[in-house]
Design a protein around this motif. Structure first.
Motif, PDB file in Angstrom:
ATOM      1  N   ASN A 206       0.822  -1.207   0.000  1.00  0.00           N
ATOM      2  CA  ASN A 206       0.000   0.000   0.000  1.00  0.00           C
ATOM      3  C   ASN A 206       0.858   1.260   0.000  1.00  0.00           C
ATOM      4  OD1 ASN A 206      -2.102  -1.804   0.197  1.00  0.00           O
ATOM      5  ND2 ASN A 206      -2.673  -1.250   2.287  1.00  0.00           N
ATOM      6  N   GLN A 207       1.871   1.294   0.860  1.00  0.00           N
ATOM      7  CA  GLN A 207       2.729   2.474   0.956  1.00  0.00           C
ATOM      8  C   GLN A 207       3.527   2.682  -0.330  1.00  0.00           C
ATOM      9  OE1 GLN A 207       3.308   5.412   1.910  1.00  0.00           O
ATOM     10  NE2 GLN A 207       4.124   5.180   3.994  1.00  0.00           N
ATOM     11  N   LEU A 208       4.067   1.612  -0.877  1.00  0.00           N
ATOM     12  CA  LEU A 208       4.829   1.725  -2.115  1.00  0.00           C
ATOM     13  C   LEU A 208       3.941   2.210  -3.268  1.00  0.00           C
ATOM     14  CD1 LEU A 208       6.885  -1.565  -1.754  1.00  0.00           C
ATOM     15  CD2 LEU A 208       7.866   0.722  -1.871  1.00  0.00           C
ATOM     16  N   THR A 209       2.725   1.686  -3.317  1.00  0.00           N
ATOM     17  CA  THR A 209       1.790   2.098  -4.370  1.00  0.00           C
ATOM     18  C   THR A 209       1.415   3.563  -4.216  1.00  0.00           C
ATOM     19  OG1 THR A 209       0.881  -0.161  -4.443  1.00  0.00           O
ATOM     20  CG2 THR A 209      -0.425   1.580  -5.462  1.00  0.00           C
ATOM     21  N   LYS A 210       1.146   3.977  -2.990  1.00  0.00           N
ATOM     22  CA  LYS A 210       0.817   5.376  -2.728  1.00  0.00           C
ATOM     23  C   LYS A 210       1.969   6.290  -3.137  1.00  0.00           C
ATOM     24  CE  LYS A 210      -1.484   8.850  -0.966  1.00  0.00           C
ATOM     25  NZ  LYS A 210      -2.759   9.340  -1.549  1.00  0.00           N
ATOM     26  N   THR A 211       3.189   5.886  -2.822  1.00  0.00           N
ATOM     27  CA  THR A 211       4.359   6.685  -3.156  1.00  0.00           C
ATOM     28  C   THR A 211       4.531   6.803  -4.669  1.00  0.00           C
ATOM     29  OG1 THR A 211       5.440   5.994  -1.106  1.00  0.00           O
ATOM     30  CG2 THR A 211       6.854   6.902  -2.814  1.00  0.00           C
ATOM     31  N   ILE A 212       4.306   5.694  -5.374  1.00  0.00           N
ATOM     32  CA  ILE A 212       4.369   5.709  -6.833  1.00  0.00           C
ATOM     33  C   ILE A 212       3.318   6.652  -7.400  1.00  0.00           C
ATOM     34  CG2 ILE A 212       3.887   4.330  -8.899  1.00  0.00           C
ATOM     35  CD1 ILE A 212       5.169   1.974  -7.428  1.00  0.00           C
ATOM     36  N   SER A 213       2.112   6.616  -6.835  1.00  0.00           N
ATOM     37  CA  SER A 213       1.025   7.458  -7.340  1.00  0.00           C
ATOM     38  C   SER A 213       1.375   8.943  -7.217  1.00  0.00           C
ATOM     39  CB  SER A 213      -0.280   7.161  -6.582  1.00  0.00           C
ATOM     40  OG  SER A 213      -0.276   7.703  -5.266  1.00  0.00           O
ATOM     41  N   VAL A 214       2.092   9.304  -6.160  1.00  0.00           N
ATOM     42  CA  VAL A 214       2.515  10.699  -5.970  1.00  0.00           C
ATOM     43  C   VAL A 214       3.490  11.101  -7.074  1.00  0.00           C
ATOM     44  CG1 VAL A 214       3.757  12.284  -4.453  1.00  0.00           C
ATOM     45  CG2 VAL A 214       2.115  10.664  -3.482  1.00  0.00           C
ATOM     46  N   GLU A 215       4.409  10.204  -7.394  1.00  0.00           N
ATOM     47  CA  GLU A 215       5.366  10.501  -8.461  1.00  0.00           C
ATOM     48  C   GLU A 215       4.672  10.609  -9.813  1.00  0.00           C
ATOM     49  OE1 GLU A 215       9.573   8.885 -10.388  1.00  0.00           O
ATOM     50  OE2 GLU A 215       8.705   7.900  -8.632  1.00  0.00           O
ATOM     51  N   PHE A 216       3.728   9.711 -10.093  1.00  0.00           N
ATOM     52  CA  PHE A 216       2.984   9.773 -11.356  1.00  0.00           C
ATOM     53  C   PHE A 216       2.270  11.122 -11.487  1.00  0.00           C
ATOM     54  CE2 PHE A 216       2.276   4.887 -11.835  1.00  0.00           C
ATOM     55  CZ  PHE A 216       3.631   4.731 -12.077  1.00  0.00           C
ATOM     56  N   ALA A 217       1.650  11.566 -10.393  1.00  0.00           N
ATOM     57  CA  ALA A 217       0.930  12.842 -10.422  1.00  0.00           C
ATOM     58  C   ALA A 217       1.886  14.007 -10.621  1.00  0.00           C
ATOM     59  CB  ALA A 217       0.138  13.015  -9.132  1.00  0.00           C
ATOM     60  N   ARG A 218       3.012  13.972  -9.920  1.00  0.00           N
ATOM     61  CA  ARG A 218       3.977  15.071 -10.024  1.00  0.00           C
ATOM     62  C   ARG A 218       4.534  15.196 -11.435  1.00  0.00           C
ATOM     63  NH1 ARG A 218       7.103  13.548  -6.160  1.00  0.00           N
ATOM     64  NH2 ARG A 218       8.758  12.605  -7.412  1.00  0.00           N
ATOM     65  N   LYS A 219       4.722  14.051 -12.106  1.00  0.00           N
ATOM     66  CA  LYS A 219       5.272  14.064 -13.463  1.00  0.00           C
ATOM     67  C   LYS A 219       4.186  14.163 -14.531  1.00  0.00           C
ATOM     68  CE  LYS A 219       9.543  11.721 -12.257  1.00  0.00           C
ATOM     69  NZ  LYS A 219      10.457  10.577 -12.479  1.00  0.00           N
ATOM     70  N   LYS A 220       2.925  14.278 -14.065  1.00  0.00           N
ATOM     71  CA  LYS A 220       1.788  14.417 -14.973  1.00  0.00           C
ATOM     72  C   LYS A 220       1.684  13.256 -15.963  1.00  0.00           C
ATOM     73  CE  LYS A 220       1.348  19.457 -14.689  1.00  0.00           C
ATOM     74  NZ  LYS A 220       2.083  19.551 -13.435  1.00  0.00           N
ATOM     75  N   ASP A 221       2.033  12.069 -15.493  1.00  0.00           N
ATOM     76  CA  ASP A 221       1.874  10.876 -16.326  1.00  0.00           C
ATOM     77  C   ASP A 221       0.394  10.517 -16.441  1.00  0.00           C
ATOM     78  OD1 ASP A 221       4.598  10.641 -16.644  1.00  0.00           O
ATOM     79  OD2 ASP A 221       4.842   9.207 -15.013  1.00  0.00           O
ATOM     80  N   PRO A 222      -0.069  10.038 -17.596  1.00  0.00           N
ATOM     81  CA  PRO A 222      -1.481   9.683 -17.775  1.00  0.00           C
ATOM     82  C   PRO A 222      -1.801   8.316 -17.177  1.00  0.00           C
ATOM     83  CG  PRO A 222      -0.301   9.235 -19.797  1.00  0.00           C
ATOM     84  CD  PRO A 222       0.712   9.854 -18.846  1.00  0.00           C
ATOM     85  N   ILE A 223      -1.527   8.185 -15.876  1.00  0.00           N
ATOM     86  CA  ILE A 223      -1.680   6.897 -15.183  1.00  0.00           C
ATOM     87  C   ILE A 223      -2.330   7.128 -13.828  1.00  0.00           C
ATOM     88  CG2 ILE A 223      -0.506   4.824 -14.342  1.00  0.00           C
ATOM     89  CD1 ILE A 223       1.955   5.708 -15.995  1.00  0.00           C
ATOM     90  N   SER A 224      -3.296   6.286 -13.486  1.00  0.00           N
ATOM     91  CA  SER A 224      -3.832   6.248 -12.128  1.00  0.00           C
ATOM     92  C   SER A 224      -3.423   4.930 -11.484  1.00  0.00           C
ATOM     93  CB  SER A 224      -5.359   6.362 -12.123  1.00  0.00           C
ATOM     94  OG  SER A 224      -5.775   7.702 -12.175  1.00  0.00           O
ATOM     95  N   THR A 267     -12.163   4.124 -13.279  1.00  0.00           N
ATOM     96  CA  THR A 267     -11.078   4.856 -12.639  1.00  0.00           C
ATOM     97  C   THR A 267     -10.743   6.128 -13.413  1.00  0.00           C
ATOM     98  OG1 THR A 267     -10.089   2.863 -11.679  1.00  0.00           O
ATOM     99  CG2 THR A 267      -8.647   4.764 -11.953  1.00  0.00           C
ATOM    100  N   LYS A 268     -10.666   7.227 -12.684  1.00  0.00           N
ATOM    101  CA  LYS A 268     -10.334   8.521 -13.265  1.00  0.00           C
ATOM    102  C   LYS A 268      -8.965   8.975 -12.766  1.00  0.00           C
ATOM    103  CE  LYS A 268     -15.213   9.885 -13.379  1.00  0.00           C
ATOM    104  NZ  LYS A 268     -15.674   8.559 -12.908  1.00  0.00           N
ATOM    105  N   LYS A 269      -8.482  10.023 -13.352  1.00  0.00           N
ATOM    106  CA  LYS A 269      -7.193  10.560 -12.932  1.00  0.00           C
ATOM    107  C   LYS A 269      -7.227  10.955 -11.459  1.00  0.00           C
ATOM    108  CE  LYS A 269      -3.510  13.419 -14.819  1.00  0.00           C
ATOM    109  NZ  LYS A 269      -3.123  14.334 -15.920  1.00  0.00           N
ATOM    110  N   SER A 270      -8.372  11.430 -11.001  1.00  0.00           N
ATOM    111  CA  SER A 270      -8.518  11.868  -9.613  1.00  0.00           C
ATOM    112  C   SER A 270      -8.512  10.710  -8.616  1.00  0.00           C
ATOM    113  CB  SER A 270      -9.818  12.668  -9.447  1.00  0.00           C
ATOM    114  OG  SER A 270     -10.944  11.895  -9.847  1.00  0.00           O
ATOM    115  N   ASP A 271      -8.606   9.475  -9.100  1.00  0.00           N
ATOM    116  CA  ASP A 271      -8.580   8.295  -8.218  1.00  0.00           C
ATOM    117  C   ASP A 271      -7.167   7.825  -7.932  1.00  0.00           C
ATOM    118  OD1 ASP A 271     -11.387   8.017  -7.949  1.00  0.00           O
ATOM    119  OD2 ASP A 271     -11.495   7.111  -9.940  1.00  0.00           O
ATOM    120  N   ASN A 272      -6.193   8.446  -8.559  1.00  0.00           N
ATOM    121  CA  ASN A 272      -4.793   8.061  -8.376  1.00  0.00           C
ATOM    122  C   ASN A 272      -4.419   8.054  -6.896  1.00  0.00           C
ATOM    123  OD1 ASN A 272      -2.098   7.493  -9.171  1.00  0.00           O
ATOM    124  ND2 ASN A 272      -1.563   9.664  -9.032  1.00  0.00           N
ATOM    125  N   GLY A 273      -3.897   6.894  -6.422  1.00  0.00           N
ATOM    126  CA  GLY A 273      -3.455   6.781  -5.040  1.00  0.00           C
ATOM    127  C   GLY A 273      -4.514   6.321  -4.060  1.00  0.00           C
TER     128      GLY A 273
END
Length: 285
Positions: A206-224, A267-273
């Motif tokens: 869970n923590q690793l996934t959450k941390t990855i989601s923060v990086e995806f958002a910061r880099k504006k990757d099209p991934i949730s 799943t939407k972009k806002s669901d990331n993390g």
């Protein structure tokens, strides 16, 4: 001369990356999904439903020993042009890299990654601990390696393809990484204790996934990047522990995966993390 050669090498590598990861690459109708841990249980059911529910869309199914995955091989015979089975062992990063190379050469992108592999018990090797006195270093390390480290390494190597794929060819606005977790991994929800290794490994996931989601958002990757709790499902993983499951709370694989795919589809972009249960409710961390 040396500096010139190094600069030339750098330019060539940059050009290759730009060409390979071009978002103008041809996308397949229905997209490309990858299910890691697909030989049985929930993973196998994800593959089956992804193939059954539409006439388009390609699925990459991975497991440790494809030649012994009888049910997966049956699906291959029925969906020869849409199902690609690859060997991948989450405890061996070289096999993840090899799978990534095949995906790069065959498709060039992904729209969905489902990490479904996991361990809870292994006869004569691993059992959920009912008390602190039964906790062993080997159990902690093994469950952490399979349930947390493995899925994150898969995300690491598939990340470039998810960035290229985004939601193209699907009805989603983004690519989705769905890591199968468990409610027992929630620290806030833990009122019973026990199952130290399994709980801790899912908490780490869970923590690793959450941390990855923060990086995806910061880099504006099209991934949730989301976490999913499937409920208690009638699989080999849960079978030794089903006796105390309340009536109506032991789900079939078909029911659970259908519910989880409904979440993925919406799943939407806002669901990331976010961390969702099978009924789409959010689970506290």
């Amino acid at each position: 001369m040396v500096k010139a050669a190094l600069f030339s090498h750098y330019i060539m590598r940059t050009m290759v990356k730009r060409v390979f990861f071009s978002t103008s690459a041809t996308k397949l109708e229905g997209g490309v999904s990858m299910v890691q841990g697909a030989s049985r249980g929930i993973g196998l059911e994800f593959v089956r439903q992804l193939l059954h529910r539409e006439e388009t869309g390609h699925v990459v199914a991975t497991c440790r020993n494809p030649e012994n995955a009888t049910d997966l091989q049956k699906l291959k015979r029925d969906y020869a042009s849409r199902l690609n089975i690859l060997p991948l062992d989450v405890t061996d990063e070289s096999t993840i890299e090899e799978a990534a190379t095949t995906i790069r050469d065959t498709y060039g992108y992904l729209n969905l990654l489902i990490n479904a592999s996991g361990i809870l018990s292994i006869p004569n090797l691993l059992q959920p601990e009912t008390t602190l006195s039964k906790v062993e270093k080997s159990s902690l390390l093994l469950t952490y390696e399979v349930n947390a480290i493995g899925p994150i390494l898969v995300v690491k190597h598939m990340w470039p393809f998810l960035k290229v794929g985004g939601g193209s060819g699907t009805e989603r606005e983004v690519a989705v990484v769905a890591n199968i977790s468990a409610r027992v991994g929630s620290i806030g929800d833990n009122a019973l204790g026990g199952w130290h290794s399994y709980r801790a490994s899912k908490t780490a996931l869970n923590q690793l996934t959450k941390t990855i989601s923060v990086e995806f958002a910061r880099k504006k990757d099209p991934i949730s990047c989301i976490l999913l709790h499937p409920g208690t499902v009638d699989t080999d993983l849960s079978k030794p522990f089903q006796r105390n499951v309340p009536p109506g709370k032991l789900f079939t694989r078909e029911f659970s995966v259908q519910k989880l795919l409904d979440i993925v589809d919406n799943t939407k972009k806002s669901d990331n993390g976010k961390f969702f249960a099978w009924d789409s409710t959010e689970i506290p961390w």
